[in-house]
Design an enzyme around this catalytic site. Structure first.
Site, PDB file in Angstrom:
ATOM      1  N   ASP A  15       0.857  -1.192   0.000  1.00 52.13           N
ATOM      2  CA  ASP A  15       0.000   0.000   0.000  1.00 52.13           C
ATOM      3  C   ASP A  15       0.894   1.243   0.000  1.00 52.13           C
ATOM      4  O   ASP A  15       1.697   1.443   0.911  1.00 52.13           O
ATOM      5  CB  ASP A  15      -0.900  -0.027   1.248  1.00 52.13           C
ATOM      6  CG  ASP A  15      -1.780   1.206   1.339  1.00 52.13           C
ATOM      7  OD1 ASP A  15      -2.433   1.529   0.340  1.00 52.13           O
ATOM      8  OD2 ASP A  15      -1.795   1.857   2.386  1.00 52.13           O
ATOM      9  N   THR A  28      -3.237   6.293  -3.852  1.00 55.11           N
ATOM     10  CA  THR A  28      -2.130   6.884  -3.082  1.00 55.11           C
ATOM     11  C   THR A  28      -0.822   6.779  -3.848  1.00 55.11           C
ATOM     12  O   THR A  28       0.032   7.652  -3.748  1.00 55.11           O
ATOM     13  CB  THR A  28      -1.975   6.175  -1.723  1.00 55.11           C
ATOM     14  OG1 THR A  28      -1.915   4.775  -1.958  1.00 55.11           O
ATOM     15  CG2 THR A  28      -3.123   6.476  -0.818  1.00 55.11           C
ATOM     16  N   THR A  29      -0.648   5.684  -4.611  1.00 52.33           N
ATOM     17  CA  THR A  29       0.576   5.525  -5.398  1.00 52.33           C
ATOM     18  C   THR A  29       0.502   6.383  -6.656  1.00 52.33           C
ATOM     19  O   THR A  29       1.466   7.064  -7.003  1.00 52.33           O
ATOM     20  CB  THR A  29       0.764   4.043  -5.787  1.00 52.33           C
ATOM     21  OG1 THR A  29       0.581   3.250  -4.624  1.00 52.33           O
ATOM     22  CG2 THR A  29       2.130   3.785  -6.348  1.00 52.33           C
ATOM     23  N   ASP A  82      -9.267   0.281   1.909  1.00 52.82           N
ATOM     24  CA  ASP A  82      -9.170   1.075   0.670  1.00 52.82           C
ATOM     25  C   ASP A  82     -10.434   0.902  -0.161  1.00 52.82           C
ATOM     26  O   ASP A  82     -11.015   1.870  -0.650  1.00 52.82           O
ATOM     27  CB  ASP A  82      -7.957   0.627  -0.173  1.00 52.82           C
ATOM     28  CG  ASP A  82      -6.654   1.209   0.356  1.00 52.82           C
ATOM     29  OD1 ASP A  82      -6.708   1.914   1.386  1.00 52.82           O
ATOM     30  OD2 ASP A  82      -5.598   0.963  -0.233  1.00 52.82           O
TER      31      ASP A  82
END
Length: 505
Positions: free
Chosen positions: A39, A72-73, A365
Site C-alpha cells: 500500500d 495513493t501511489t 481502501d
C-alpha cells in the site's frame, strides 16, 4: 530533484494488477515490528525522509488516503513525473511560472475531458451495484486480496450498501482472527465485541437494554499498596472494607435502577459487583476496548455514561438479541438487531497477523472508494484508459496554444502517459509498443482501449469490466498538479538554525 525521482520510482513499483512483490518494512524502534505491505500510503508514511520536497509528496499521499482511500501511489507517480518533465523544461530556460501556468491549463483541460466521458448509473440500482462490484474488484486487483477479489468485492459492496449513502465507516467494524483461510472471511449483520461472557451470567439476552459506561468498578477492596491507613486494630480495616463494599453496592443499585439487562464497562469490574449484577440477571462485560465501546454506543443508539444519579438523563442502547458465538477457537459476543440498522461486522480470517493487517488495509481502501462512489456515482473505465483520454485532449490543447506554455502543456500530456507505461512495465510487458498502440486506438472516436495485463495486449476496458471511481481520478489529478506546482515555486531551501537552549540558572 534526484531524491524525488528515486522516491517516485519506489512508489511506481506498486502500480498495476501484476504489481511487483510486497515490501517488508522493519521498524527501527524497540521490538523491531515488521509490516508487509504494498500500500503506497503505508510505505511512504513509514519512510525516514529528510528531503523537504519528498515530504510534500508524502503529504499528498496521506491526503489522498484520507480523502478517497485509493490512488495513493498514482498521485505520487504523477507528481514525480510532472516534476521530472518540469526539470527538462527549466533546463530549456523556460521560467517555472510559465510551466505552472501551462500545467494549470492542462489540468483544467484533462478534467473536462474526463467529465465528458463519465458514466452515471445511480438511477438504475442493478447497473449501479454492478459498477460498484467492478470498482471494488479493480481496487483489490493490485492488493493481497487479488486472488479472492470476487468474494471480498461482494463483502465490501454489501457492507457499503448498508450505509445508505453515508461515508461514515465507523459502523462497519473489521475484526481480525488468525486461523482458516482468507476465503473463510464473512460479513455479519450486527456488531461483534471481542470479549467473553463472565461465569454465572446469562449467555443470551433478548430485547436488550444496554448501558455503556466508563467508570471505576474496582474499588470494593482497600488497595493496601499505595494507601496509608492508620488504624489501631484489624477490626477497623474490616470496617473500612465494609464501607467500601457498601459504597460499591450503592453504585451497582443505581446502575440496576436504570432498568437495564446488559452493562458494558470500559474499565475492570471486580468480583463483588460482578456477583451483584449476576444476581440481578444482568450481563456485565468488563474491560471492553475503547474503540469497541465507542462504536457499540454509536450502533446501539446509546451514550457512554460515567455518572448514574439521574437515570432519566442517561441514553440507553437497544438491540434485539445478545448471544455468545465462536469464531475459530475464540468466544465473542454478538449483538444483532441493533438500533443503527446499517451496522455490520466484517470478520477477516487468515494465516497470520501480518496477512490480516494487510488484508484489512486492502479492504479499507475498497470500502473508502465505494462509500465515496455511492455519494458521487460517476464512474470511469480503468487500465490506463482515463490517462490516455486526458493525454489526447491535453495534446490537442498544446497544438492550439501559442508561446512557451505549449511546451508545459505537452509535458503534462507525457506525464499522464507515465501511468499506463508503469502498469505495462510492472506486468512485464513491452510498454513502448503497448503505449503506441494505445495512442493510435485513442485517436479513434469514443475508444475504450486500455491495457489488459492478463493477455498482455490492448483490450476493451468496458468488456473486461475494469472501472474506477471518478472521484479518485479527480483527486489524483488535482493533488498531483498542486503538489508539483508548489515544489516548482520553490527556488531556495533555507535550513533553520537549531533552537538555542535557554540558560537555566
Amino acid at each position: 530533484m534526484p531524491s524525488e525521482r528515486i522516491f517516485k520510482d519506489e512508489a511506481s513499483e506498486e502500480k498495476g494488477e501484476r504489481a511487483r512483490m510486497d515490501k517488508i518494512l522493519q521498524s527501527t524502534g524497540r521490538g523491531r515490528k515488521v509490516t508487509v505491505t504494498n500500500d503506497g500510503a503505508t510505505i511512504l508514511k513509514s519512510l525516514q525522509i529528510d528531503n523537504p520536497a519528498a515530504k510534500v509528496l508524502i503529504d499528498i499521499s496521506k491526503a489522498q488516503d484520507d480523502e478517497v482511500g485509493d490512488g495513493t501511489t498514482s498521485v505520487v507517480v504523477l507528481a514525480g513525473e510532472l516534476l521530472r518533465e518540469a526539470e527538462k523544461l527549466v533546463a530549456m530556460k523556460i521560467h517555472p511560472m510559465t510551466i505552472i501556468a501551462g500545467y494549470r491549463m492542462a489540468a483544467e483541460c484533462a478534467l473536462k475531458a474526463l467529465l465528458k466521458r463519465v458514466v452515471d448509473n445511480k438511477e438504475d440500482a442493478e447497473k449501479f451495484r454492478s459498477d460498484l462490484m467492478k470498482i471494488a474488484m479493480t481496487t483489490l486487483s493490485s492488493k493481497i486480496l487479488s486472488q479472492d477479489k470476487d468474494h471480498f468485492a461482494k463483502l465490501a459492496v454489501d457492507a457499503v450498501m448498508r450505509l445508505k449513502g453515508s461515508t461514515n465507516l465507523e459502523s462497519i467494524q473489521i475484526i481480525k482472527k488468525p486461523g482458516g483461510s482468507l476465503m473463510d472471511s464473512f460479513l455479519d449483520e450486527g456488531f461483534i465485541l471481542d470479549k467473553k461472557i463472565g461465569i454465572g451470567q446469562p449467555k443470551r439476552i433478548e430485547n436488550a437494554k444496554i448501558l455503556v459506561a466508563n467508570t471505576a468498578m474496582d474499588t470494593d477492596k482497600v488497595k493496601i499498596y499505595g494507601a496509608r491507613v492508620r488504624v489501631d486494630s484489624m477490626a477497623k480495616v474490616a470496617e473500612i472494607e465494609a464501607a467500601e463494599k457498601d459504597k460499591m453496592r450503592e453504585k451497582v443499585n443505581k446502575i440496576i435502577a436504570h432498568g437495564i439487562n446488559c452493562f458494558i464497562n470500559r474499565q475492570l469490574i471486580y468480583n463483588f459487583p460482578e456477583e451483584l449484577f449476576a444476581d440481578a440477571g444482568i450481563l456485565a462485560i468488563e474491560h471492553a476496548d475503547f474503540d469497541g465501546i465507542e462504536r457499540l454506543a454509536l450502533v446501539t443508539g446509546g451514550e457512554i455514561a460515567s455518572t448514574f444519579d439521574n437515570p432519566e438523563s442517561v441514553k440507553l442502547g437497544h438491540c434485539k438479541l445478545i448471544e455468545e458465538i465462536m469464531i475459530g477457537e475464540d468466544k465473542l459476543i454478538h449483538f444483532s438487531g441493533v438500533e443503527m440498522g446499517q451496522a455490520c461486522t466484517i470478520v477477516l480470517r487468515g494465516a497470520s497477523d501480518h496477512l490480516l493487517d494487510e488484508a484489512e488495509r486492502s479492504l479499507h481502501d475498497a470500502l473508502c472508494v465505494l462509500s465515496q462512489t455511492v455519494n458521487d456515482s460517476r464512474v470511469l473505465l480503468g487500465g490506463g484508459w482515463p490517462e490516455m483520454v486526458m493525454a489526447r485532449e491535453v495534446d490537442d490543447l498544446a497544438r492550439k496554444t501559442p508561446g512557451k506554455k505549449s511546451h508545459a502543456i505537452e509535458a503534462f500530456s507525457r506525464a499522464l502517459q507515465a501511468i499506463p507505461t508503469i502498469i505495462a512495465d510492472n506486468a512485464g510487458l513491452d510498454s513502448a509498443d503497448l503505449i503506441s498502440q494505445l495512442r493510435a486506438e485513442h485517436h479513434k472516436e469514443e475508444s475504450n482501449a486500455g491495457i489488459d495485463v492478463i493477455t498482455g495486449q490492448v483490450g476493451d476496458m468496458a468488456e473486461l469490466g475494469i472501472s474506477e471511481a471518478f472521484k479518485v481520478k479527480q483527486a489524483v489529478l488535482l493533488s498531483a498538479t498542486e503538489a508539483a506546482e508548489m515544489i516548482l515555486r520553490v527556488d531556495e531551501i533555507i535550513t533553520c538554525a537549531p533552537r538555542k537552549r535557554e540558560d537555566r540558572m
